[in-house]
Design an enzyme around this catalytic site. Structure first.
Site, mmCIF file in Angstrom:
data_model
loop_
_atom_site.group_PDB
_atom_site.id
_atom_site.type_symbol
_atom_site.label_atom_id
_atom_site.label_comp_id
_atom_site.label_asym_id
_atom_site.label_seq_id
_atom_site.Cartn_x
_atom_site.Cartn_y
_atom_site.Cartn_z
ATOM 1 N N SER A 299 -39.385 59.460 -7.938
ATOM 2 C CA SER A 299 -39.586 60.368 -6.816
ATOM 3 C C SER A 299 -41.009 60.206 -6.290
ATOM 4 O O SER A 299 -41.385 59.115 -5.866
ATOM 5 C CB SER A 299 -39.303 61.809 -7.254
ATOM 6 O OG SER A 299 -39.256 62.678 -6.145
ATOM 7 N N HIS B 37 -30.619 63.345 -6.912
ATOM 8 C CA HIS B 37 -32.008 62.959 -7.136
ATOM 9 C C HIS B 37 -32.297 62.706 -8.612
ATOM 10 O O HIS B 37 -33.310 62.096 -8.956
ATOM 11 C CB HIS B 37 -32.937 64.045 -6.593
ATOM 12 C CG HIS B 37 -34.352 63.601 -6.468
ATOM 13 N ND1 HIS B 37 -34.724 62.449 -5.802
ATOM 14 C CD2 HIS B 37 -35.517 64.141 -6.938
ATOM 15 C CE1 HIS B 37 -36.028 62.301 -5.862
ATOM 16 N NE2 HIS B 37 -36.542 63.310 -6.548
#
Length: 691
Positions: free
Chosen positions: A536, A650
């Site tokens: 991320s 995610h």
């Protein structure tokens, strides 16, 4: 200039065929006995039946969500507190695997919100494929079925929760149709939805602007102090909180700094400052934990009535806080080492507690039921210390707790030690990092393969935690694991985070590079043996290691990464991160382009091999970042491998099987790409563990 790879941001057949071809090519190149053995060993850990099952007490029962090899998507279940503290006898309420099979959906459990005080109904959140977008349905705990014509919200980012005791009303923030989402893709408004009414007729409690991050609401069920709050988050550090009148839905603003974290405990407001607060001639420093009468939060705070519970120092920052009936228990990081304190609500006198804790271990404290007494759950963990759950009470006299159970040891830590060291960054700032590995390697006597991990963003602190899978797949094979506490994180409070915002982002990357250099200079590893990994925002970190510091690494792994800083704010939730990075559609691009990996790859550059990983279902960081970066590297002839999991959101994986495959891929990539280091059989027969 038009981006020639813009088509890879689409999810059409052409783009997905590109994804499939590269993912299959990568997997085909790694399949074999060694890869299968690694994946199997990791899967056994992730899917073990004897994992530490943490629970949440609601009413008479402890609720828990459990996954194992037989139930990869998991079981939502409960048991009595007495049973949980002994040998739990679990009562299964909902089988997510069975539900997914029945409905033909790849459901991932997203949590349950129980109705008080009977705890007879629950709002169950289900995520398709693990995405942030979710479905919420009302569930009957007596019949173990979803309620026909009950509260139900279709797939959307957002939330739904109960309002008031004995209530047939919910607070709902969702996609209500055209124009009801922010630019970041989150709810722009929150409504009060009463049973039996049409959602379109539900009155709006609060509506924000399109440029905001999100709007939400929650209810505090503390008996005698029930309150409903609505929140408008303009950005990550500008949040307006309102108290909602239960009858009229009128809003009364909480008159505290919009940048602060605000909570309540009975008739007090508790405030965590992110920036200095100037109030009538007095300054309360950023990072402080304060308490003040709740009525003052509504009418206007008075400095003399504000209690300073915790004031930070250059070395110490607030890490966490939990409210119990008689006060608050809070944890701090002192040079990234855990400490625990208790503050009584009667006097706000602060007492340091001294739990048994290894030198480099972490601790977390949570209220068992903040409405009923001072019971707490305590968890302790360390890189080599399996996570342990304890139960008891907290007071000024200390933590009176007993061990409930621990995670079984998942790898052979014999001969391994933990240490903390400091590197010096480009501007002279000292940056701490942890090392885990054999005593020989940490002393520089036998350079080893080394995996450097980091994040450095959004005020997230990276602290020691048990290395179950990494221990099995990396440490047991003689590798060293390193965790860098670089600027941009929260390890030293708000100032540590703010030092690497927007135009100063490079400081986080300079910090990480300084740690990499220090590892080589001290003989822990060599450049051909050194790898780095991040996901991320940490994936953006790795992208910058690739473009700016390629000479420091033998291999790199970037997961669900941001990489195109020109387009990030136009993709999915990216608009919500401009306060962190900057706005690429303004003059901010002058500095943003300098740390946009996608725009800084040189055709004739010499780069280490890189593994790029993402998820098709990631609806937070767009998979287009990873796809376009990979396509660019391929076109320029650089060494890149690509893997995109269809599910996982995610997190990158939706269950243990998917996680095991991706982790095995990472470690086999490193085994191939890094120069040889000492293998497991070269470890000394025994050594004391330094913690």
């Amino acid at each position: 200039m038009t981006d020639p790879r813009l088509w890879l941001e689409d999810s059409n057949d052409v783009a997905l065929e590109w994804v499939k071809e590269r993912t299959e090519r990568t997997l085909d190149s790694y399949r074999g006995n060694r890869f299968d053995a690694k994946r199997s060993a990791i899967f056994d850990i992730l899917s073990a039946k004897d994992k530490l099952d943490l629970g949440t007490l609601r009413g008479d029962y402890v609720y828990n969500f459990h996954t194992d090899a037989d139930h990869p998507r998991g079981l939502w279940r409960r048991t009595t507190l007495e049973s949980y503290l002994d040998e739990p006898e679990w009562d299964v309420l909902l089988d997510i695997d069975s539900l997914g099979q029945e409905e033909g959906e790849s459901w991932v459990f997203g949590g349950a919100n129980l109705r008080r005080p009977l705890f007879d109904r629950a709002l169950i959140t289900l995520k398709p494929g693990g995405s942030d977008a979710n479905v919420v349905r009302e569930f009957d705990l007596d019949t173990r079925t979803f309620i026909t014509d009950g509260f139900e919200a279709p797939a959307s980012k957002g939330s739904m929760s109960w309002m008031r005791r004995d209530s047939d009303a919910v607070l709902i923030a969702r996609d209500f149709g055209a124009g009801t989402l922010t630019d970041s893709g989150y709810p722009r408004s929150v409504r009060l939805w009463r049973r039996g009414t049409d959602i379109d007729d539900a009155p709006t409690i609060l509506e924000g602007e399109r440029e905001d991050i999100l709007v939400s609401a929650s209810h505090d069920f503390t008996p005698g102090y029930e309150r409903t709050f609505a929140v408008r988050a303009k950005d990550f550090r500008d949040t307006v909180v309102y108290e909602v009148d239960h009858d009229t839905l009128e809003l009364k603003e909480i008159l505290l700094p919009h940048s602060a974290g605000v909570g309540t405990i009975r008739d007090w407001a508790v405030v965590e400052l992110r920036y200095d607060w100037e109030l009538k001639g007095e300054t309360f420093p950023a990072g402080s934990l304060l308490a003040l009468p709740y009525e003052d939060a509504l009418t206007g705070p008075v400095p003399e009535r504000i209690v300073k519970i915790f004031t930070p120092t250059p070395q110490a920052s607030l890490a966490g806080m939990t409210e119990i009936q008689s006060g608050v228990v809070f944890t701090t990081l002192d040079n990234v080492r855990s400490r625990v304190y208790f503050a009584s609500i009667d006097t706000w006198e602060v007492t340091e507690l001294h739990p048994e804790l290894g030198e480099f271990d972490s601790i977390g404290v949570g209220a068992v039921d903040r409405e009923k007494g001072d019971a707490v759950w305590v968890t302790t963990t360390g890189f080599l210390t399996p996570t342990t759950l304890l139960y008891g009470t907290a007071s000024k006299d200390g933590l009176d707790v007993t061990t409930v159970r621990s995670t079984p040891e998942r790898f052979d830590a014999d001969g391994m030690v933990v240490d903390q060291r400091w590197a010096v960054s480009a501007d002279g700032t000292r940056v701490p990092y942890f090392l885990v590995g054999s005593r020989q390697a940490l002393r520089g006597e036998h350079p080893a393969r080394c995996l450097l991990d980091g994040y450095g963003g959004f005020e997230v602190s990276r602290t020691p935690g048990y290395l179950g899978t990494y221990g099995k797949a990396w440490l047991e094979d003689g590798g060293v694991y390193v965790l860098a506490n670089i600027r941009g994180g929260g390890e030293f409070g708000p100032a540590w985070h703010q030092a690497a915002l927007t135009k100063n982002r490079k400081r986080a990357y300079e910090d990480f590079a300084a740690v990499a250099r220090d590892l080589v200079a001290t003989g822990v590893t060599t450049v051909p043996q050194l790898a780095a990994i991040g996901g991320s925002n940490g994936g953006l970190l790795i992208g910058n290691m690739y473009t700016t510091y390629p000479e420091l690494f033998g291999a790199l792994v970037t997961r669900v990464p941001l990489l195109d800083m020109k387009r990030f704010s136009h993709l999915l939730a990216g608009a919500s991160w401009m306060d962190e990075y900057g706005n690429p559609d303004t003059d901010d691009w002058d500095f943003l382009q300098r740390y946009s990996p996608y725009h800084n790859v040189a055709e004739d550059g010499e780069y280490p091999p890189i593994l790029v990983m993402t998820s098709t279902k990631d609806d937070r960081v767009h998979p287009g970042h990873a796809r376009k970066f990979t396509a660019l590297l391929e076109e320029l002839g650089h060494n890149v491998e690509y893997y995109e999991n269809i599910e996982g959101g995610h997190a990158g994986a939706a269950d243990a099987e998917q996680s095991a495959l991706s982790l095995a891929l990472i470690f086999e990539f490193l085994n191939r790409r890094l120069a040889e280091g000492p293998r497991a059989e070269e470890k000394p027969a025994s050594a004391d563990c330094v913690r």
